[in-house]
Design a protein around this motif. Structure first.
Motif, PDB file in Angstrom:
ATOM      1  N   UNK A  33       0.803  -1.212   0.000  1.00  0.00           N
ATOM      2  CA  UNK A  33       0.000   0.000   0.000  1.00  0.00           C
ATOM      3  C   UNK A  33       0.838   1.265   0.000  1.00  0.00           C
ATOM      4  N   UNK A  34       0.177   2.353   0.342  1.00  0.00           N
ATOM      5  CA  UNK A  34       0.830   3.663   0.299  1.00  0.00           C
ATOM      6  C   UNK A  34       1.945   3.791   1.320  1.00  0.00           C
ATOM      7  N   UNK A  35       1.786   3.148   2.482  1.00  0.00           N
ATOM      8  CA  UNK A  35       2.855   3.230   3.489  1.00  0.00           C
ATOM      9  C   UNK A  35       4.138   2.599   2.980  1.00  0.00           C
ATOM     10  N   UNK A  36       4.029   1.516   2.242  1.00  0.00           N
ATOM     11  CA  UNK A  36       5.223   0.880   1.673  1.00  0.00           C
ATOM     12  C   UNK A  36       5.889   1.787   0.646  1.00  0.00           C
ATOM     13  N   UNK A  37       5.085   2.467  -0.151  1.00  0.00           N
ATOM     14  CA  UNK A  37       5.641   3.390  -1.150  1.00  0.00           C
ATOM     15  C   UNK A  37       6.346   4.549  -0.459  1.00  0.00           C
ATOM     16  N   UNK A  38       5.741   5.059   0.615  1.00  0.00           N
ATOM     17  CA  UNK A  38       6.388   6.141   1.358  1.00  0.00           C
ATOM     18  C   UNK A  38       7.704   5.681   1.980  1.00  0.00           C
ATOM     19  N   UNK A  39       7.734   4.471   2.486  1.00  0.00           N
ATOM     20  CA  UNK A  39       8.984   3.954   3.079  1.00  0.00           C
ATOM     21  C   UNK A  39      10.071   3.795   2.032  1.00  0.00           C
ATOM     22  N   UNK A  40       9.707   3.231   0.896  1.00  0.00           N
ATOM     23  CA  UNK A  40      10.692   3.028  -0.175  1.00  0.00           C
ATOM     24  C   UNK A  40      11.189   4.376  -0.695  1.00  0.00           C
ATOM     25  N   UNK A  41      10.282   5.308  -0.898  1.00  0.00           N
ATOM     26  CA  UNK A  41      10.665   6.630  -1.403  1.00  0.00           C
ATOM     27  C   UNK A  41      11.537   7.373  -0.400  1.00  0.00           C
ATOM     28  N   UNK A  42      11.210   7.272   0.879  1.00  0.00           N
ATOM     29  CA  UNK A  42      12.020   7.932   1.900  1.00  0.00           C
ATOM     30  C   UNK A  42      13.421   7.322   1.955  1.00  0.00           C
ATOM     31  N   UNK A  78      15.079   5.838  -0.470  1.00  0.00           N
ATOM     32  CA  UNK A  78      15.846   6.238  -1.649  1.00  0.00           C
ATOM     33  C   UNK A  78      16.237   7.710  -1.568  1.00  0.00           C
ATOM     34  N   UNK A  79      15.358   8.553  -1.027  1.00  0.00           N
ATOM     35  CA  UNK A  79      15.697   9.968  -0.880  1.00  0.00           C
ATOM     36  C   UNK A  79      16.858  10.147   0.084  1.00  0.00           C
ATOM     37  N   UNK A  80      16.862   9.415   1.189  1.00  0.00           N
ATOM     38  CA  UNK A  80      17.964   9.497   2.148  1.00  0.00           C
ATOM     39  C   UNK A  80      19.248   8.962   1.522  1.00  0.00           C
ATOM     40  N   UNK A  81      19.151   7.881   0.765  1.00  0.00           N
ATOM     41  CA  UNK A  81      20.310   7.294   0.107  1.00  0.00           C
ATOM     42  C   UNK A  81      20.970   8.289  -0.844  1.00  0.00           C
ATOM     43  N   UNK A  82      20.183   8.894  -1.722  1.00  0.00           N
ATOM     44  CA  UNK A  82      20.743   9.828  -2.692  1.00  0.00           C
ATOM     45  C   UNK A  82      21.170  11.135  -2.036  1.00  0.00           C
ATOM     46  N   UNK A  83      20.489  11.570  -0.987  1.00  0.00           N
ATOM     47  CA  UNK A  83      20.900  12.763  -0.258  1.00  0.00           C
ATOM     48  C   UNK A  83      22.246  12.542   0.423  1.00  0.00           C
ATOM     49  N   UNK A  84      22.449  11.364   0.996  1.00  0.00           N
ATOM     50  CA  UNK A  84      23.721  11.041   1.628  1.00  0.00           C
ATOM     51  C   UNK A  84      24.862  11.087   0.621  1.00  0.00           C
TER      52      UNK A  84
END
Length: 105
Positions: free
Chosen positions: A73-82, A84-90
């Motif tokens: 569901x949407x919570x899984x998409x938010x977790x995956x997106x978060x 990946x955002x932290x990964x690329x920000x790092x």
């Protein structure tokens, strides 16, 4: 199988000399693009209807420890997106002082 270490960056290429003759920055960009594409595909799959039923079919996956409703569901998409955002920000923060290919990383 012998070229798997080449996916880990320039240091492994210096050790095993198995990388193709291409620019390391181009290979790295392709790997990052592949990671972004893979995470997008996983996020889309987690939105598919009936995914919870499919996960329950995997033996030992949805036992008492893991709640399969939390993995879809949407919570899984938010977790995956978060993630990946932290990964690329790092990685973006690690590259702030890099001005050329020869700069230390």
């Amino acid at each position: 199988l012998l070229q798997i270490p080449c996916l880990c960056g320039g240091a492994s290429c210096l050790l095993c000399r198995c990388c193709p003759n291409s620019k390391n920055s181009m290979v790295t960009r392709l790997i990052y693009a592949f990671l972004l594409l893979l995470s997008t595909l996983v996020a889309c799959i987690m939105l598919a209807p009936g995914m919870e039923k499919q996960l329950k079919k995997v033996p030992g996956f949805c036992d008492n420890v893991v709640d399969c409703e939390a993995l879809v569901g949407y919570r899984a998409v938010y977790r995956i997106s978060f993630a990946m955002a932290v990964f690329f920000l790092l990685f973006a923060l690690l590259m702030i002082q890099v001005k050329s290919i020869l700069s230390p990383r």
